[in-house]
Motif scaffolding. Structure first.
Motif, PDB file in Angstrom:
ATOM      1  N   TRP A  27       0.864  -1.201   0.000  1.00  0.00           N
ATOM      2  CA  TRP A  27       0.000   0.000   0.000  1.00  0.00           C
ATOM      3  C   TRP A  27       0.891   1.238   0.000  1.00  0.00           C
ATOM      4  O   TRP A  27       1.457   1.608   1.022  1.00  0.00           O
ATOM      5  N   SER A 198      -7.671   1.832  -6.478  1.00  0.00           N
ATOM      6  CA  SER A 198      -6.587   1.665  -5.509  1.00  0.00           C
ATOM      7  C   SER A 198      -5.393   2.571  -5.828  1.00  0.00           C
ATOM      8  O   SER A 198      -4.697   3.027  -4.933  1.00  0.00           O
ATOM      9  N   THR A 205      -3.415   8.224   0.426  1.00  0.00           N
ATOM     10  CA  THR A 205      -2.986   7.764   1.754  1.00  0.00           C
ATOM     11  C   THR A 205      -1.551   8.208   2.023  1.00  0.00           C
ATOM     12  O   THR A 205      -1.240   8.769   3.074  1.00  0.00           O
ATOM     13  N   HIS A 250      -6.076  -0.555   6.406  1.00  0.00           N
ATOM     14  CA  HIS A 250      -7.329   0.206   6.307  1.00  0.00           C
ATOM     15  C   HIS A 250      -7.336   1.404   7.257  1.00  0.00           C
ATOM     16  O   HIS A 250      -7.911   2.442   6.941  1.00  0.00           O
ATOM     17  N   MET A 253      -5.704   4.217   5.581  1.00  0.00           N
ATOM     18  CA  MET A 253      -6.584   4.802   4.544  1.00  0.00           C
ATOM     19  C   MET A 253      -7.636   5.711   5.163  1.00  0.00           C
ATOM     20  O   MET A 253      -7.931   6.793   4.655  1.00  0.00           O
ATOM     21  N   LEU A 261     -12.502   5.145   2.573  1.00  0.00           N
ATOM     22  CA  LEU A 261     -13.225   4.181   3.407  1.00  0.00           C
ATOM     23  C   LEU A 261     -13.962   3.200   2.497  1.00  0.00           C
ATOM     24  O   LEU A 261     -14.966   3.550   1.895  1.00  0.00           O
ATOM     25  N   TYR A 262     -13.431   1.981   2.372  1.00  0.00           N
ATOM     26  CA  TYR A 262     -14.031   0.981   1.488  1.00  0.00           C
ATOM     27  C   TYR A 262     -15.099   0.146   2.174  1.00  0.00           C
ATOM     28  O   TYR A 262     -15.858  -0.557   1.514  1.00  0.00           O
ATOM     29  N   TRP A 263     -15.124   0.176   3.481  1.00  0.00           N
ATOM     30  CA  TRP A 263     -15.990  -0.749   4.204  1.00  0.00           C
ATOM     31  C   TRP A 263     -17.458  -0.373   4.111  1.00  0.00           C
ATOM     32  O   TRP A 263     -17.819   0.788   4.058  1.00  0.00           O
ATOM     33  N   THR A 267     -19.230  -5.467   5.732  1.00  0.00           N
ATOM     34  CA  THR A 267     -17.813  -5.808   5.880  1.00  0.00           C
ATOM     35  C   THR A 267     -17.529  -6.103   7.351  1.00  0.00           C
ATOM     36  O   THR A 267     -16.977  -7.152   7.715  1.00  0.00           O
ATOM     37  N   ALA A 291      -8.604  -3.423  -1.453  1.00  0.00           N
ATOM     38  CA  ALA A 291      -9.137  -2.094  -1.760  1.00  0.00           C
ATOM     39  C   ALA A 291     -10.597  -2.214  -2.189  1.00  0.00           C
ATOM     40  O   ALA A 291     -10.960  -1.935  -3.337  1.00  0.00           O
TER      41      ALA A 291
END
Ligand code: 2P0
Length: 330
Positions: A27, A198, A205, A250, A253, A261-263, A267, A291
């Motif tokens: 990352w 990503s 990030t 995460h 991020m 915020l991918y969640w 999740t 990601a």
């Protein structure tokens, strides 16, 4: 990388490469052009699940097909392939027809650029007649997509960060560890297209998250632990470290500005279900997330029945199953 490799292209070639899931994540880049990472990373390849690419030379421009459908040249999928091809050919051509097919569990969210660029490099090797070893091929795949350098190999794979500015020491290598009881299962919580790619998310990030300053040292520590866990076949140590590494990624991020915020609620629900299995029933199952909002469970063969009863219709992958015995279809 390609010095002295000029020859007459063959008409046809093909390649297959597996998808891979990182147990210690990549990352953030130190070089955005060459896809040079800030840290090493370590993944497991998914056996027969991956991408097959058939390549042929054609007059005129490139033509890209995905699972039999022509992809418009302006689409980002086709555009990325064309710009990768531009890196490896002279200005006078040739043009290519690139037919890509993914063999992935239904809607598991595993289709990725990693297996795609690795398969493309293998097909190109055949067509262009390159006399290159797997290290050079890994570096070429890295130029298409960082994580693609790991998809050149099966089993557990480490991508060495390297120190050189030209990237000639940043390639992946297989780890000498065959673990037939290791299992991985993607849990699809959302098939939605991701909000941020990503590539852009990594950049944001690195550039805006204060927590990212702590990431390289965390990876260094986690890599030591994962390498030792693989050597000793210590699944609990492997799972604990991989899960903590994904959560730490995460966290970096989420601390970006604006946040990455991918969640989704599902999740966290999935992670909590895995934790409950662990806490209440003593099942060694751990989570990793990339990601996107989906969760991948890692566990051992002995936990298969428990995982199947807790997670409906989950597709379980044995990374060490050979292509001939795998159930995947082409
Ligand atoms: C990984 N990911 O190690 C990490 C964890 C996603 C989360 O590598 O810009 O498609 O092409 O180098 O490889 C996804 O990023 O990015 C990725 P580029 P890539 O698997």
């Amino acid at each position: 990388l390609l010095a002295g490799q000029e020859g007459t292209p063959q008409a046809l070639g093909s390649g297959f490469a597996p998808a891979n899931i990182a147990l210690c994540k990549y990352w953030g880049k130190r070089d955005d052009e060459l896809n040079l990472p800030m840290t090493s990373s370590l993944s497991v390849s998914l056996g027969a699940l991956g991408t097959r690419t058939d390549l042929s030379v054609r007059d005129g421009g490139d033509e890209v097909l995905l699972d039999g459908e022509l992809v418009p040249p302006a689409d980002s999928f086709a555009a990325r392939i064309t710009s990768f091809l531009d890196l490896i050919r002279s200005e006078s051509g040739p043009g290519f027809r690139v037919a890509t097919q993914n063999a992935m569990p239904t809607a598991a969210g595993l289709a990725s650029s990693a297996s795609g660029f690795a398969a493309l490099v293998l097909a190109l090797k055949e067509v262009m007649g390159w006399d290159l070893d797997s290290r050079a091929l890994s570096m070429l795949a890295r130029l298409g997509s960082g994580s693609a350098c790991r998809s050149l190999f099966s089993g557990f794979v480490e991508w060495h960060v390297g120190v050189r500015d030209d990237g000639m020491d940043s390639y992946a290598e297989p780890i000498d560890c065959v673990w037939p009881d290791f299992r991985i299962a993607p849990v699809t919580v959302s098939a939605e297209r991701k909000s941020i790619g990503s590539r852009e998310a990594m950049r944001r990030t690195r550039d805006t998250s204060r927590l990212y300053e702590a990431w390289p040292a965390q990876v260094a520590e986690d890599l030591l632990a994962i390498r030792a866990a693989l050597r000793e076949r210590d699944f609990v140590r492997l799972g604990e470290t991989a899960e903590a590494n994904a959560l730490a990624m995460h966290a970096t991020m989420m601390a970006s500005r604006p946040a990455v915020l991918y969640w989704r609620p599902e999740t966290l629900e999935t992670i909590r279900r895995a934790w409950r299995l662990r806490e209440e029933r003593g099942i060694p199952v751990y989570c990793t997330m990339d990601a996107g909002p989906n969760v991948k469970l890692i566990f051992l063969r002995e936990s298969t029945a428990a995982i199947e009863s807790e997670f409906d219709a989950v597709e379980i992958i044995n990374p060490f199953e050979t292509a001939t015995t795998a159930k995947s279809e082409y």
